[in-house]
Structures are given as C-alpha cells and as structure tokens.
Design a protein around this motif. Structure first.
Motif, PDB file in Angstrom:
ATOM      1  N   GLU A   1     -58.737   1.199 -15.049  1.00 16.84           N
ATOM      2  CA  GLU A   1     -57.449   1.465 -14.067  1.00 16.84           C
ATOM      3  C   GLU A   1     -56.506   0.871 -15.114  1.00 16.84           C
ATOM      4  O   GLU A   1     -55.316   1.538 -15.188  1.00 16.84           O
ATOM      5  CB  GLU A   1     -57.715   0.541 -12.894  1.00 16.84           C
ATOM      6  CG  GLU A   1     -58.330   1.161 -11.639  1.00 16.84           C
ATOM      7  CD  GLU A   1     -57.698   2.598 -11.316  1.00 16.84           C
ATOM      8  OE1 GLU A   1     -56.528   2.553 -11.138  1.00 16.84           O
ATOM      9  OE2 GLU A   1     -58.532   3.481 -11.030  1.00 16.84           O
TER      10      GLU A   1
ATOM     11  N   ARG B   1     -55.270   3.670 -17.529  1.00 23.54           N
ATOM     12  CA  ARG B   1     -54.967   4.892 -16.950  1.00 23.54           C
ATOM     13  C   ARG B   1     -53.452   5.313 -17.363  1.00 23.54           C
ATOM     14  O   ARG B   1     -52.649   4.408 -17.214  1.00 23.54           O
ATOM     15  CB  ARG B   1     -55.172   4.815 -15.359  1.00 23.54           C
ATOM     16  CG  ARG B   1     -54.701   6.318 -14.848  1.00 23.54           C
ATOM     17  CD  ARG B   1     -54.860   6.067 -13.346  1.00 23.54           C
ATOM     18  NE  ARG B   1     -56.054   5.862 -12.844  1.00 23.54           N
ATOM     19  CZ  ARG B   1     -57.081   6.750 -12.540  1.00 23.54           C
ATOM     20  NH1 ARG B   1     -56.682   8.086 -12.528  1.00 23.54           N
ATOM     21  NH2 ARG B   1     -58.218   6.191 -11.912  1.00 23.54           N
TER      22      ARG B   1
ATOM     23  N   SER C   1     -51.179  12.839  -4.182  1.00 26.54           N
ATOM     24  CA  SER C   1     -52.014  12.659  -5.337  1.00 26.54           C
ATOM     25  C   SER C   1     -52.916  11.347  -5.179  1.00 26.54           C
ATOM     26  O   SER C   1     -54.168  11.516  -5.402  1.00 26.54           O
ATOM     27  CB  SER C   1     -51.338  12.441  -6.538  1.00 26.54           C
ATOM     28  OG  SER C   1     -51.983  12.228  -7.624  1.00 26.54           O
ATOM     29  N   PHE C   2     -52.372  10.444  -4.451  1.00 28.12           N
ATOM     30  CA  PHE C   2     -53.301   9.080  -4.501  1.00 28.12           C
ATOM     31  C   PHE C   2     -54.110   9.297  -3.204  1.00 28.12           C
ATOM     32  O   PHE C   2     -55.610   8.871  -3.550  1.00 28.12           O
ATOM     33  CB  PHE C   2     -52.023   7.877  -4.257  1.00 28.12           C
ATOM     34  CG  PHE C   2     -51.886   7.209  -5.594  1.00 28.12           C
ATOM     35  CD1 PHE C   2     -52.418   6.638  -6.389  1.00 28.12           C
ATOM     36  CD2 PHE C   2     -50.490   7.597  -6.002  1.00 28.12           C
ATOM     37  CE1 PHE C   2     -52.011   6.009  -7.467  1.00 28.12           C
ATOM     38  CE2 PHE C   2     -50.043   7.004  -7.327  1.00 28.12           C
ATOM     39  CZ  PHE C   2     -50.933   6.246  -7.978  1.00 28.12           C
TER      40      PHE C   2
ATOM     41  N   SER D   1     -55.596  12.002  -2.449  1.00 29.66           N
ATOM     42  CA  SER D   1     -56.910  12.692  -3.055  1.00 29.66           C
ATOM     43  C   SER D   1     -57.799  11.949  -3.791  1.00 29.66           C
ATOM     44  O   SER D   1     -58.805  12.331  -3.883  1.00 29.66           O
ATOM     45  CB  SER D   1     -56.188  13.966  -3.764  1.00 29.66           C
ATOM     46  OG  SER D   1     -55.481  13.544  -5.067  1.00 29.66           O
ATOM     47  N   ARG D   2     -57.222  11.030  -4.567  1.00 32.01           N
ATOM     48  CA  ARG D   2     -58.227  10.182  -5.215  1.00 32.01           C
ATOM     49  C   ARG D   2     -59.167   9.323  -4.490  1.00 32.01           C
ATOM     50  O   ARG D   2     -60.126   9.076  -4.944  1.00 32.01           O
ATOM     51  CB  ARG D   2     -57.297   9.124  -6.212  1.00 32.01           C
ATOM     52  CG  ARG D   2     -56.588   9.706  -7.362  1.00 32.01           C
ATOM     53  CD  ARG D   2     -56.081   8.389  -7.980  1.00 32.01           C
ATOM     54  NE  ARG D   2     -54.827   8.832  -9.177  1.00 32.01           N
ATOM     55  CZ  ARG D   2     -54.264   7.849  -9.890  1.00 32.01           C
ATOM     56  NH1 ARG D   2     -54.669   6.679  -9.721  1.00 32.01           N
ATOM     57  NH2 ARG D   2     -53.386   8.497 -10.621  1.00 32.01           N
TER      58      ARG D   2
ATOM     59  N   TYR E   1     -63.428  10.345  -2.457  1.00 33.22           N
ATOM     60  CA  TYR E   1     -64.740   9.807  -2.724  1.00 33.22           C
ATOM     61  C   TYR E   1     -64.959   8.720  -1.783  1.00 33.22           C
ATOM     62  O   TYR E   1     -66.048   8.514  -1.394  1.00 33.22           O
ATOM     63  CB  TYR E   1     -64.782   9.587  -4.236  1.00 33.22           C
ATOM     64  CG  TYR E   1     -65.147  10.407  -5.110  1.00 33.22           C
ATOM     65  CD1 TYR E   1     -66.286  11.209  -5.968  1.00 33.22           C
ATOM     66  CD2 TYR E   1     -63.960  11.363  -5.660  1.00 33.22           C
ATOM     67  CE1 TYR E   1     -66.290  11.970  -6.533  1.00 33.22           C
ATOM     68  CE2 TYR E   1     -64.231  12.666  -6.482  1.00 33.22           C
ATOM     69  CZ  TYR E   1     -65.515  12.880  -6.903  1.00 33.22           C
ATOM     70  OH  TYR E   1     -65.662  14.027  -7.801  1.00 33.22           O
TER      71      TYR E   1
END
Length: 292
Positions: A72, A75, A89-90, A92-93, A96
C-alpha cells in the motif's frame, strides 16, 4: 488439493475442512492471491459433501498481519476527474473483501476461526465477529490500527464486535487500537476456548473430532443456520456500510496522508505505531510498542 492454490493450504480430514493461510514470511498479510484463494477455498468446502466444520487458521507464528502495508505504501497515486469517480474506484477495490465476508456469512458449514497466533488489522477484525466458533492459541493477541491510519473498522466489524463483546469494549479495541490478549477475549465472550501454542493445530483437530463423536453433524449445521439466518441481511448491510464509509475516508484523503507519513520511513524498514510493524526487505514484521 493444496496444489490448486498459491497462498493457502486446503485439506480435508474426515468431516473437517481446513483452510490455512500460507504466507508465513509476510505473517500471512493479505497480499498475493491470499484473499482470492480463501474465497475459492470457502466455496469448495461449502459444497463438500462430507465436511461439517470449516476451519480457518494460519501457518507460522501469526494468524494474519492484515493488509500488506508495504504494498500500500508503494502504490502510485491515481488521478480522478472528481470525487464521485474516486469513490467508485475505491469501492471496486473492495469487491474481493466484500465477497470474502459474504462467503463466510453464507457458509453452510460450522465456521471455526482458529487463531494460531496474533492478528492485526483485517487479521484481527474481519473474521472474529462472524465466526461460529473461535479457538485460540495461548499468548495470541489482536490489535487494529484502523483509526490510527485514518480508516474505519472494516467489513462490518464495528457492529460484529459490539454484539460480541459489548459497545464500550469494542470502542476501546476499534477506536483506540487497544491490544487485547485472547485470554481477555475469552473472558469477554469473543473466544470460545484457548489451547497451548505448542501443537495448537493438532489440538484444534482433536477438539473438533471429539465434538463429532458426540454431536450429529447435520444438527450442528442446522443449529448454525437457525441462529444466523435472521442476522444475514444485517451482517451484509454492515459490511457494505463499512466499505462505503471507508471509501469516503479515501475520498477525503485521510488514509493517503497517513500512508505517506509512513512511506517516508520506508527504506528497508518502516516504523509503525501501536499495531504497526517494522517491514523488512523480505516483508517480515516484528511488533514494536510505540505511540504514533
């Protein structure tokens, strides 16, 4: 079955399915393919025709050190047109992690968390509140740095911990980053049983086999279903609400600044506060007691 996965070991011993986090050099940090492997392993054991228990545990001296802080910190920052795009965007991260928690919440087998050692961050908060049974090794402990990093309790842990140990204890643990031993957590109702650290995995298997000798497997699974079914929607909403709040924290930039502060110290080693760790060149961690 172990060869099907990169970062876990999956095995079946009679009616016991075992998923073992297998990144011991990084103290089982959530890097590599670990999260995806656990999701796939849970799916495989959920449909296994013979198993009653699914055990999640770790290889090595830690259960899990949580997020891969070194990854991290390294990144590269992204550019976004606006805050809405940044939030999406976050979010979608986090897909999982959301599917990982859904896989645990909807798991048909009795889900046993076996804390072979310390848990930090996600390793201390993601599974503990939604497990059906929590077993632990003597001397293990849990600690979260969420608020110290400008984050929020992840994956519904704010509600799950409050329900399991009470609001005030949960606030002390989640807000202030209090380090809690499993001995304390047993007294608070968060841990069912503690076994010696030496031979811990064998003790867990023996204990579960003893339960199978006495109790009917289908009845135990039905007991789990009847208890958890009314809470399923609440648990999933708690996971989503936590991810949405976490995304907003990233939109505001608070975690990015905290990670930048830590990255400034990252040159072979990174000094981290409270539950932060020295990350050496091989990504191993060692605890330090230090205020932020």
């Amino acid at each position: 079955m172990a060869q099907k996965y990169n970062d876990i070991i999956l095995e079946v011993r009679g009616k016991i399915g075992i998923i073992k986090l297998n990144r011991p050099k990084s103290l089982n940090a959530f890097g590599g393919t670990l999260i995806m492997d656990v999701i796939a392993g849970l799916r495989e054991l959920n449909e296994h025709p013979d198993t009653v228990f699914t055990v999640l545990t770790g290889e090595g001296r830690f259960f899990s050190s949580g997020a891969d802080v070194k990854a991290e910190a390294g990144r590269e920052p992204e550019e976004f047109k606006n805050d809405a795009e940044k939030k999406v965007s976050f979010m979608s991260r986090f897909s999982y992690a959301i599917e990982l928690l859904r896989s645990v919440i909807d798991h048909k087998k009795v889900f046993v968390l076996a804390l072979n050692g310390p848990g930090v961050g996600g390793g201390a908060a993601w599974f503990q509140g939604v497990a059906d049974i929590v077993l632990a090794a003597e001397g293990a402990w849990l600690q979260v740095p969420f608020n110290a990093l400008g984050l929020v309790p992840e994956n519904g842990s704010a509600i799950a911990f409050a329900q399991s140990m009470g609001v005030h204890r949960a606030n002390d643990f989640l807000m202030f980053g209090r380090k809690c031993t499993v001995e304390e957590l047993e007294q608070w109702g968060m841990v069912n049983r503690i076994f010696p650290a030496q031979g811990f995995h064998q003790s867990v298997t023996k204990f579960l086999e003893e339960q199978l000798d006495v109790n009917d497997g289908k009845s135990m699974m039905e007991t789990k279903r009847l208890q958890n079914a009314p809470r399923r929607t609440e648990r999933m909403m708690a996971v989503f609400d936590a991810m949405e709040a976490l995304a907003e924290r990233f939109v505001e930039g608070a975690p990015a600044q905290r990670f930048r502060d830590k990255k400034a110290l990252l040159e072979g080693e990174i000094a981290v506060s409270n539950s932060f760790y020295f990350i050496t060149n091989d990504s191993s961690y060692s605890q330090i007691e230090r205020s932020i």
